[in-house]
Design an enzyme around this catalytic site. Structure first.
Site, PDB file in Angstrom:
ATOM      1  CG  ASP A 185      -1.481   1.469   1.364  1.00  0.00           C
ATOM      2  OD1 ASP A 185      -1.529   1.928   0.495  1.00  0.00           O
ATOM      3  OD2 ASP A 185      -2.536   1.475   2.533  1.00  0.00           O
TER       4      ASP A 185
ATOM      5  CE  LYS B 299      -1.919   7.131  -3.439  1.00  0.00           C
ATOM      6  NZ  LYS B 299      -2.194   5.953  -2.443  1.00  0.00           N
TER       7      LYS B 299
ATOM      8  CD  GLU C  78      -4.997   3.531  -2.339  1.00  0.00           C
ATOM      9  OE1 GLU C  78      -5.979   4.534  -1.983  1.00  0.00           O
ATOM     10  OE2 GLU C  78      -3.752   3.922  -2.714  1.00  0.00           O
TER      11      GLU C  78
ATOM     12  CG  ASP D  16      -8.719   5.001   2.421  1.00  0.00           C
ATOM     13  OD1 ASP D  16      -8.021   5.512   3.359  1.00  0.00           O
ATOM     14  OD2 ASP D  16      -8.033   4.479   1.382  1.00  0.00           O
TER      15      ASP D  16
END
Ligand code: AMP
Length: 604
Positions: free
Chosen positions: A8, A70, A147, A169
């Site tokens: 992850d 990211k 994800e 999330d």
């Protein structure tokens, strides 16, 4: 075969897991932590730090510390340190490299293969960049998976009865919410929404501001002006926030925080959960808009959701759980550590790929529609938004001009009807098309998106078999905000776009009619020729007219005349007309577009 790890690669923290004797195991890093900060730093002495060590020195070395890389994946941004420039892929590769080393140390063997997760809304370029980062780190990236899909796998919902689930999330710097459909071992992402600038850091900031203000009231000192004091308060705020997830009150003690003339000043205060909730209620509220949106996009209501999975460290905040519970009307699932479940799902997918686990298939979706440009700048969709991946779809197009021997295939992504409002992902040229009248060549355009979301486009002239293709790895990709904006704009501009598309369609229709007229003109008698010529001139004159009704009427009239005369010409043998020039069509003659782009346009 060497071990396959699941990674992850998070905005704030990353996590790595592996399948060991049928069990999913989270791999601790060298400090024993189960997650590693996604932070890279370069010290002035030339040392490279990754993870906790990089995060700890961030406040005193901000210029040479890189966080949240990211967010830049897939962009052409460069990070300059000293005289060297790094791409986001290279920085991400440094994080992946550390995770790989930690895994190798833990397992006592070499690791070569990995499954890496990305947000469901990541574009093909962002996915490709993530894959490239893995390659740079020496990993063979077997799959890029979404994800929320990974989270669902970790919770084992794939093995349960058919159902719709919501994955909420909330991490350190991003918020993503997805609606998934689970059916017979197949997981499909129905919709996604979120905010990639919202996360636990904002909760820390809100509490930090409060502590600084309170401290100023008590001591008269402004900690914002003292970088060391500020950094200590920030750290204490995050710690207090975490404690308030399990306690209703916590103490903050920072001795010798600042200095006054008469001596050191200490910070001592208590914060209740109620106070924390009041300071951060707007942040909790800000997650609910996208949650409503994702559900609406999936065409569902809260009652249709049978489970809510909580993912990301910040989903542990009690007020966040209350808000989700109130909206969906069900107790959120918290069985697995929220900061580890995505990596665990990736490891499980690794198990599927290596054959250890059977009977599971993964399906993801395209975040925005994809298609090509056709004559007049119209966006011709080939794959709709939210289509399940992998997918392969073809459409047949033709040329817009006579004897056109090449076409430019322009690949766009977006929700608007005109390509000018969408995003150009890439283009290529198909030449060697057999010389023919417009409308005759058949060009098959095929879009193929693989399970990793990487787009491959092929154009093939069915007449000659010639083909040309492109794999989209464009750096001009879309961020999460741009995707949301594209969807919102498509709604706002729906009416306007319809009008513009109708205009472009009318122009194409006119070209087509003029072309048909030119084909029969030479075979008509003088009287018919004059009638047809006049109808053509009238249409040409009204081509750009704002009066859509008058123009439509002229088009209908020309269509009627052309159809009638085509029938006459067909029936009359020997044929009328001998070698006279084509009618005087003016603009658009022979199918040319007003912008002269005949050779680059397709026709539906
Ligand atoms: P992630 O990106 O999923 O690793 O989440 C990291 C964020 O979760 C950071 O902002 C942490 O402060 C936050 N976090 C971790 N544990 C807790 C907790 N028990 N309560 C509140 N926030 C937490």
């Amino acid at each position: 075969m060497s071990k396959l790890i699941g990674i992850d690669l998070g905005t704030t923290n990353s996590c790595v897991a592996v399948m060991e004797r049928g069990e999913c195991v989270v791999i601790p890093n060298e400090s024993g932590d189960r997650t590693t900060p996604s932070v890279v730093a370069f010290t002035k002495e030339g040392e490279r730090l990754v993870g906790k060590a990089a995060k700890h020195q961030a406040v005193i070395n901000p210029q040479r510390t890189i966080s949240s890389i990211k967010r830049d994946m897939g962009s052409d941004k460069k990070i300059s340190i000293d005289s060297k420039k790094y791409t986001p892929q290279e920085i991400s590769a440094m994080i992946l490299s550390k995770l790989k080393t930690d895994a190798e140390n833990f397992l006592g063997e070499r690791v070569s293969d990995a499954v890496i997760t990305v947000p469901a809304y990541f574009t093909d370029a962002q996915r490709q960049a993530t894959k490239d980062a893995g390659t740079i780190a020496g990993l063979n990236v077997r799959r890029i998976i979404n994800e929320p899909t990974a989270a669902a796998l970790a919770y084992g919902v794939d093995k349960e009865e058919p159902q719709k689930i919501l994955v909420y999330d909330l991490g350190g710097g991003t918020f993503d919410v997805s609606v998934l459909d689970i059916n017979g071992g197949v997981i499909e992402v129905l919709a996604t929404a979120g905010n990639n600038r919202l996360g636990g850091d904002d909760f820390d900031d809100a509490l930090t501001d409060y502590i600084i203000d309170e401290f100023k009231n008590q001591s008269g000192l402004d900690a914002r002006r003292d970088i060391t004091a500020l950094s200590r308060i920030k750290e204490a705020a995050e710690k207090a926030k975490i404690e308030l997830s399990s306690m209703t009150q916590t103490e903050i003690n920072l001795p010798f925080l600042m200095q006054k003339k008469d001596g050191p000043v200490h910070l001592e205060m208590s914060v209740t959960r109620a106070k924390f909730n009041s300071l951060t209620s707007h942040l909790v509220e800000a997650t609910m808009g996208p949650t409503h949106q994702a559900l609406a996009d999936a065409g569902l209501i809260p009652q249709n959701i049978s489970k809510v999975l909580m993912v990301g460290g910040s989903s542990r905040i009690p007020a966040v759980q209350d808000a989700v519970r109130n909206f969906i009307g069900k107790e959120p699932f918290k069985g697995i550590n929220p900061d580890e479940c995505v990596a665990m799902g990736a490891a499980l997918q690794g198990g599927v790929l290596s054959g250890d686990i059977t009977g599971l298939l993964l399906l993801d979706v395209t975040p925005l529609s994809l298609g090509i440009e056709t004559a007049g700048g119209i966006f011709s969709k080939i794959i709709d938004r939210n289509t399940t991946l992998p997918i392969k779809r073809s459409e047949i197009y033709t040329t817009a001009a006579n004897f056109q021997t090449s076409v430019d295939v322009k690949v766009f992504q977006g929700e608007r009807q005109m390509t000018a409002d969408n995003k150009l992902l890439g283009e290529f040229h198909l030449s060697g098309i057999k010389r023919a009248l417009r409308g005759v060549p058949q060009i098959e355009v095929t879009f193929e998106i693989d399970a990793n979301g990487i787009v491959h486009v092929t154009a093939r002239d069915l007449g000659t078999g010639k083909s040309q293709d492109i794999t989209i790895t464009a750096s001009s990709n879309l961020s999460k905000e741009e995707i949301d904006k594209a969807i919102a704009d498509a709604r706002i501009y729906e009416e306007e776009d319809k009008k513009r598309k109708a205009e472009a369609n009318a122009a194409n229709e006119i070209d087509q009619l003029l072309f048909r007229a030119s084909n029969i003109m030479k075979r008509l008698n003088k009287e018919d020729k004059k009638r047809l010529d006049e109808a053509c001139k009238r249409v040409n004159k009204l081509k750009k007219s704002k009066n859509a009704a008058e123009r439509a009427e002229a088009i209908t009239e020309l269509e009627r005349i052309v159809t009638q005369m085509e029938a006459t010409v067909e029936n009359n043998a020997p044929r009328n007309g001998t070698g006279e020039e084509n009618g005087n069509f003016g603009q658009g003659e022979n199918g040319a577009n007003d912008d002269g782009s005949v050779n680059s346009d397709f026709k539906d």
